[in-house]
Write a protein that holds these residues in place. Structure first.
Motif, PDB file in Angstrom:
ATOM      1  N   PRO A 298       0.799  -1.237   0.000  1.00 18.74           N
ATOM      2  CA  PRO A 298       0.000   0.000   0.000  1.00 18.74           C
ATOM      3  C   PRO A 298       0.828   1.282   0.000  1.00 18.74           C
ATOM      4  N   SER A 299       1.879   1.328   0.799  1.00 19.11           N
ATOM      5  CA  SER A 299       2.688   2.551   0.868  1.00 19.11           C
ATOM      6  C   SER A 299       4.029   2.225   1.499  1.00 19.11           C
ATOM      7  N   ALA A 300       4.898   3.223   1.585  1.00 21.19           N
ATOM      8  CA  ALA A 300       6.197   3.029   2.244  1.00 21.19           C
ATOM      9  C   ALA A 300       6.014   2.631   3.705  1.00 21.19           C
ATOM     10  N   ASN A 301       4.872   2.943   4.258  1.00 20.31           N
ATOM     11  CA  ASN A 301       4.596   2.644   5.671  1.00 20.31           C
ATOM     12  C   ASN A 301       4.391   1.155   5.929  1.00 20.31           C
ATOM     13  N   GLN A 302       4.243   0.379   4.865  1.00 26.04           N
ATOM     14  CA  GLN A 302       4.048  -1.068   5.028  1.00 26.04           C
ATOM     15  C   GLN A 302       5.292  -1.858   4.615  1.00 26.04           C
ATOM     16  N   LEU A 303       6.423  -1.175   4.439  1.00 23.75           N
ATOM     17  CA  LEU A 303       7.644  -1.900   4.072  1.00 23.75           C
ATOM     18  C   LEU A 303       8.194  -2.671   5.269  1.00 23.75           C
ATOM     19  N   THR A 304       8.654  -3.885   4.978  1.00 22.62           N
ATOM     20  CA  THR A 304       9.206  -4.759   6.013  1.00 22.62           C
ATOM     21  C   THR A 304      10.445  -5.458   5.450  1.00 22.62           C
ATOM     22  N   THR A 305      11.139  -6.190   6.313  1.00 22.04           N
ATOM     23  CA  THR A 305      12.277  -6.965   5.823  1.00 22.04           C
ATOM     24  C   THR A 305      11.823  -8.026   4.819  1.00 22.04           C
ATOM     25  N   GLU A 306      10.555  -8.446   4.910  1.00 17.19           N
ATOM     26  CA  GLU A 306      10.057  -9.491   3.995  1.00 17.19           C
ATOM     27  C   GLU A 306       9.741  -8.964   2.598  1.00 17.19           C
ATOM     28  N   ASN A 307       9.363  -7.706   2.474  1.00 14.88           N
ATOM     29  CA  ASN A 307       8.915  -7.220   1.149  1.00 14.88           C
ATOM     30  C   ASN A 307       9.796  -6.115   0.557  1.00 14.88           C
ATOM     31  N   SER A 308      10.894  -5.773   1.224  1.00 10.14           N
ATOM     32  CA  SER A 308      11.643  -4.583   0.804  1.00 10.14           C
ATOM     33  C   SER A 308      12.696  -4.843  -0.283  1.00 10.14           C
ATOM     34  N   ASP A 309      12.910  -6.101  -0.668  1.00 11.26           N
ATOM     35  CA  ASP A 309      13.904  -6.379  -1.723  1.00 11.26           C
ATOM     36  C   ASP A 309      13.603  -5.611  -3.005  1.00 11.26           C
ATOM     37  N   VAL A 310      12.332  -5.475  -3.299  1.00  9.16           N
ATOM     38  CA  VAL A 310      11.922  -4.826  -4.546  1.00  9.16           C
ATOM     39  C   VAL A 310      12.331  -3.343  -4.577  1.00  9.16           C
ATOM     40  N   ILE A 311      12.507  -2.749  -3.427  1.00 14.61           N
ATOM     41  CA  ILE A 311      12.924  -1.334  -3.394  1.00 14.61           C
ATOM     42  C   ILE A 311      14.339  -1.200  -3.968  1.00 14.61           C
ATOM     43  N   ALA A 312      15.209  -2.117  -3.600  1.00 12.46           N
ATOM     44  CA  ALA A 312      16.562  -2.099  -4.184  1.00 12.46           C
ATOM     45  C   ALA A 312      16.478  -2.328  -5.690  1.00 12.46           C
ATOM     46  N   LYS A 313      15.606  -3.238  -6.112  1.00  9.48           N
ATOM     47  CA  LYS A 313      15.477  -3.507  -7.555  1.00  9.48           C
ATOM     48  C   LYS A 313      14.996  -2.256  -8.290  1.00  9.48           C
ATOM     49  N   ILE A 314      14.049  -1.547  -7.712  1.00  9.00           N
ATOM     50  CA  ILE A 314      13.554  -0.318  -8.335  1.00  9.00           C
ATOM     51  C   ILE A 314      14.689   0.702  -8.456  1.00  9.00           C
ATOM     52  N   PHE A 315      15.420   0.906  -7.369  1.00  8.09           N
ATOM     53  CA  PHE A 315      16.480   1.924  -7.401  1.00  8.09           C
ATOM     54  C   PHE A 315      17.661   1.490  -8.275  1.00  8.09           C
ATOM     55  N   GLU A 316      17.906   0.197  -8.364  1.00  5.27           N
ATOM     56  CA  GLU A 316      18.981  -0.282  -9.248  1.00  5.27           C
ATOM     57  C   GLU A 316      18.638  -0.060 -10.715  1.00  5.27           C
ATOM     58  N   ARG A 317      17.382   0.006 -11.042  1.00  6.52           N
ATOM     59  CA  ARG A 317      16.946   0.205 -12.429  1.00  6.52           C
ATOM     60  C   ARG A 317      17.072   1.666 -12.847  1.00  6.52           C
ATOM     61  N   ILE A 318      17.079   2.572 -11.894  1.00  7.47           N
ATOM     62  CA  ILE A 318      17.010   4.006 -12.219  1.00  7.47           C
ATOM     63  C   ILE A 318      18.187   4.501 -13.070  1.00  7.47           C
ATOM     64  N   PRO A 319      19.438   4.158 -12.755  1.00 10.00           N
ATOM     65  CA  PRO A 319      20.530   4.661 -13.615  1.00 10.00           C
ATOM     66  C   PRO A 319      20.395   4.227 -15.070  1.00 10.00           C
ATOM     67  N   ALA A 320      19.944   3.019 -15.312  1.00 12.62           N
ATOM     68  CA  ALA A 320      19.772   2.547 -16.692  1.00 12.62           C
ATOM     69  C   ALA A 320      18.661   3.323 -17.388  1.00 12.62           C
ATOM     70  N   LEU A 321      17.565   3.558 -16.673  1.00 12.39           N
ATOM     71  CA  LEU A 321      16.470   4.357 -17.247  1.00 12.39           C
ATOM     72  C   LEU A 321      16.957   5.767 -17.571  1.00 12.39           C
ATOM     73  N   ALA A 322      17.712   6.346 -16.640  1.00 15.49           N
ATOM     74  CA  ALA A 322      18.202   7.720 -16.831  1.00 15.49           C
ATOM     75  C   ALA A 322      19.108   7.803 -18.058  1.00 15.49           C
ATOM     76  N   GLU A 323      19.934   6.802 -18.238  1.00 16.21           N
ATOM     77  CA  GLU A 323      20.829   6.813 -19.400  1.00 16.21           C
ATOM     78  C   GLU A 323      20.030   6.603 -20.687  1.00 16.21           C
ATOM     79  N   GLU A 324      19.128   5.611 -20.671  1.00 21.68           N
ATOM     80  CA  GLU A 324      18.331   5.311 -21.878  1.00 21.68           C
ATOM     81  C   GLU A 324      17.497   6.512 -22.308  1.00 21.68           C
ATOM     82  N   LEU A 325      16.932   7.216 -21.347  1.00 23.46           N
ATOM     83  CA  LEU A 325      16.031   8.330 -21.666  1.00 23.46           C
ATOM     84  C   LEU A 325      16.790   9.667 -21.743  1.00 23.46           C
TER      85      LEU A 325
END
Ligand code: AMP
Length: 114
Positions: free
Chosen positions: A48-75
């Motif tokens: 639902p929001s950042a307020n529901q992040l836990t050790t169990e579901n937070s891996d995807v946050i790293a994946k999102i931020f790891e994608r950003i430099p590639a998006l920035a370069e591509e665009l």
């Protein structure tokens, strides 16, 4: 989540202008852009929001931020810079209850925001 618009976009039930996707995350253009480039980066799983992040579901946050430099370069805004924003809850200005990060670029962004 049956009534979540971003879950429906992630499932392909509602059309969106997709820039990138993989098993875990989706990047698409905001319908109401606040800058020449305005992307939304979301986990496909419903959080639902950042307020529901836990050790169990937070891996995807790293994946999102790891994608950003590639998006920035591509665009083409990697050198000029950009802003990443997360609105959390009512006072934070969150209007869609599915965790997402705004990626804004293409113009000089003022600080502080309104
Ligand atoms: P927030 O206010 O942080 O919850 O951001 C929600 C964002 O979702 C807003 O910038 C909206 O313009 C955007 N939005 C809502 N519905 C859609 C949609 N169907 N496709 C793309 N962006 C959307």
């Amino acid at each position: 989540m049956m009534d979540c618009i971003f879950c429906k976009i992630a499932a392909g039930e509602i059309p969106s202008d997709i820039v990138y996707q993989d098993e875990d995350l989706l990047v698409f253009r905001d319908l109401n852009p606040q800058a020449p480039v305005h992307l939304l980066l979301i986990p496909k799983a419903h959080i639902p929001s950042a307020n529901q992040l836990t050790t169990e579901n937070s891996d995807v946050i790293a994946k999102i931020f790891e994608r950003i430099p590639a998006l920035a370069e591509e665009l083409g805004f990697d050198k000029a810079g950009y802003r990443i924003v997360n609105n959390c809850g009512e006072d934070g200005g969150q209007t869609v209850s599915h965790l997402h990060f705004h990626l804004l670029a293409g113009r000089s962004l003022q600080w502080p925001p309104g």
